[in-house]
Scaffold this motif. Sequence first.
Motif, short mmCIF file in Angstrom:
data_model
loop_
_atom_site.label_atom_id
_atom_site.label_comp_id
_atom_site.label_asym_id
_atom_site.label_seq_id
_atom_site.Cartn_x
_atom_site.Cartn_y
_atom_site.Cartn_z
N ILE A 1 0.84 -1.21 0.00
CA ILE A 1 0.00 0.00 0.00
C ILE A 1 0.87 1.25 0.00
O ILE A 1 0.65 2.20 -0.77
CB ILE A 1 -0.94 0.00 1.22
N TYR A 2 1.89 1.27 0.86
CA TYR A 2 2.77 2.43 0.91
C TYR A 2 3.55 2.60 -0.40
O TYR A 2 3.81 3.73 -0.83
CB TYR A 2 3.73 2.32 2.10
N ASN A 3 3.89 1.49 -1.03
CA ASN A 3 4.58 1.58 -2.32
C ASN A 3 3.70 2.25 -3.37
O ASN A 3 4.16 3.10 -4.14
CB ASN A 3 4.99 0.19 -2.82
N CYS A 4 2.41 1.85 -3.40
CA CYS A 4 1.46 2.48 -4.33
C CYS A 4 1.34 3.96 -4.04
O CYS A 4 1.32 4.80 -4.96
CB CYS A 4 0.10 1.81 -4.22
N LEU A 5 1.26 4.29 -2.75
CA LEU A 5 1.11 5.68 -2.34
C LEU A 5 2.34 6.50 -2.74
O LEU A 5 2.23 7.58 -3.34
CB LEU A 5 0.91 5.72 -0.82
N MET A 6 3.50 5.99 -2.43
CA MET A 6 4.75 6.71 -2.72
C MET A 6 4.97 6.84 -4.22
O MET A 6 5.41 7.89 -4.71
CB MET A 6 5.93 5.99 -2.07
N ASP A 7 4.66 5.78 -4.97
CA ASP A 7 4.85 5.83 -6.43
C ASP A 7 3.90 6.84 -7.05
O ASP A 7 4.27 7.59 -7.96
CB ASP A 7 4.62 4.43 -7.02
N GLY A 8 2.65 6.87 -6.55
CA GLY A 8 1.68 7.84 -7.06
C GLY A 8 2.12 9.27 -6.79
O GLY A 8 1.98 10.15 -7.65
N LEU A 9 2.68 9.51 -5.60
CA LEU A 9 3.18 10.84 -5.26
C LEU A 9 4.34 11.25 -6.18
O LEU A 9 4.42 12.39 -6.63
CB LEU A 9 3.62 10.88 -3.80
N CYS A 10 5.23 10.28 -6.45
CA CYS A 10 6.36 10.55 -7.36
C CYS A 10 5.86 10.92 -8.75
O CYS A 10 6.35 11.87 -9.37
CB CYS A 10 7.28 9.33 -7.45
N GLU A 11 4.88 10.16 -9.24
CA GLU A 11 4.35 10.42 -10.58
C GLU A 11 3.62 11.76 -10.64
O GLU A 11 3.55 12.39 -11.69
CB GLU A 11 3.40 9.29 -11.00
N ALA A 12 3.07 12.17 -9.48
CA ALA A 12 2.38 13.47 -9.42
C ALA A 12 3.36 14.61 -9.21
O ALA A 12 2.96 15.78 -9.13
CB ALA A 12 1.35 13.45 -8.30
#
Length: 640
Positions: free
Chosen positions: A330-341
């Motif tokens: 879950i944290y990986n998805c969150l962190m990756d989404g933040l990076c992409e944003a």
Amino acid sequence: MLKLFSPKITPRTNPKSALALFSASASRVPSQDTVFAILNSPTTRQALSIFNAASRRVSPEKTINLHSALIHHLTSAKLYVKARCSIQSLIEELRRKWAPHKVCSLIFNSLSGVQGTNCNLEVFGVLIVALCQKGFPNEGYWVFQNMGKLPAVQVCNVLLNGLLKAGQVDCMWKAYENMKLNGLLPSDITYGILIHASCDQGDIDKANLLVDEMIGRGLKPSVIIYTTLIEGLCKQNMMMEAEAMFIRMQELGITPNLYSYNVLMYGYAKTSSFKKARKVYYEMLDRGVLPDYSTYGSLIYLFCRFGELVAFRSYFAHMVKLNVVPDAYIYNCLMDGLCEAGDSSTAVDMRMEMKNLDVSPDIVTYGILMKAYCRSGKFEEGEGLLCEMNERGIEVNVTIYNTLIDRYLKWGKLDKAMEICSKMMEKQLQPDLVTFCTLINGYCRTGKLEIAMGLYHEMMIKGLKPDVVAYTCLISGHFKSGYTDAAMKLFKDMVSAGISPNAYTISTVIHGLCEDGRTNNAIKFFLEQTRSSALEGDDQLGHNGVIYSTLINALCKKGQVFKASKFFSDMRKFSQPDAYTYAAMIQEHFAAKQQFPVMMLQADMLKTAILPNDFVNEVLMRGYQDTDYSDSTSKVLENS
């Protein structure tokens, strides 16, 4: 071809005589009498007793015949699971000495040589299943080809699935064709495997034909098959078709399961369809389907992409209520989404939250953190991650090194990039295709062609084929350095290597030829490439505004305004020229003393809402002044 042995009639022995027979031969290498004793044992317990006593303290390669006898006995008794376990145990023992194919051949020949039973077909079926479950589907396929007759459809399904998972898709389709040729009808499980394979290969049409064939044979596709189809459509970004399939499944009375919803949500996340993903989430809850980590992973990724940072916190609360505790995924998805944003700093802050909640980072977490640090220019922190991973016993992979190398190159730190590459090799990690292509791109951008070409030749020696991006960078670098012929040779090498140029590659070549004054060569090259693309059903190259602008500007510089006008006219049919392209055309018409086309171009700019910039106004003013059109000059001054 397998030789079929005629069964020998052997007298049945009673338990006492069998044990007596064994005791007489227990002290030496197992004899054929022991084999017969196992085969003819009236009970499985007695067969196992004889086998265990005879095989004790004897190396496995000397007791293959005993294993074969026991496997035949167990198969005759319909004890298929025990027979399979016996084969798998034998495989493990023999693998210590021989390669998989040698082991398979030994067991196959030994099983073939057992006389006095009529269950060879079932025995070979058990062998195929055992091999596939041990991760040797190629050897299972070899047995399938050499056993003489086809095994049961259940065995074929295990083989097909094993070949699919091992990536041996061609062999899988050959095995299926063999089944059809021999009249073995596929089951619903068979169709499920074939549909999965078709979707993995991106052949949705074939998958749909298999579903129709399945229904035509009176078999009802399950939720798994429909979900597989939906997943295949989502992977191809065919979301309208995926939605239609999802609705059709329900109309046929098939209830979507958790995986069905997750696949659809993944498709929406991939295509950034935020509202639709959220709608599916609430539909799941309404129907009593509880979300899992994958569900929330897709949602969180989308929230981050759309900057809904407050909203995703509320979904964290949902997760806890539904007993889905946030983990590394879950944290990986969150962190990756933040990076992409573009919010790398918040992604890094998530690491501290993970630590406070005692959530251990995994290799994916470190990969995302490395990306976040590198995008923020925090290279020291990025290198610190490498040390931390080593301390925690997490093996750093090539991908993480490549991320750091790429960012160093983009920031112009070539020496540091090579230093990281050297550290990677010290860890016995060899540069892969991405490493080489990244380095080539970096050195080409800085004009260091000799080093870039050295890397190019090194990767060719290692058997790695550069991708289209690496070739395009090399071609661009050679053009910029004035090596036009060398650039064209690289283009030909790329095509010969089976790598198709993309629009950017074509644009690079055309721009390079034009800059070298070879405008006619550029036009010829463009027409050849456009014709080739059209034959392949791709007309995007012929509608590329950047290429047209390049050619128009080059022709104008050479004073070929008539040819430039023809390209400009073609361009207007599919694309809107920019102000600088209009300026080039206007300037050349002024040079040719052609005022009427200038006025037409000005009118066209107004019609298409292209506002003249300072450069266009300067061209117009100078042109009208040179031609003594004082009124027009005044109007230009008023509008500027």
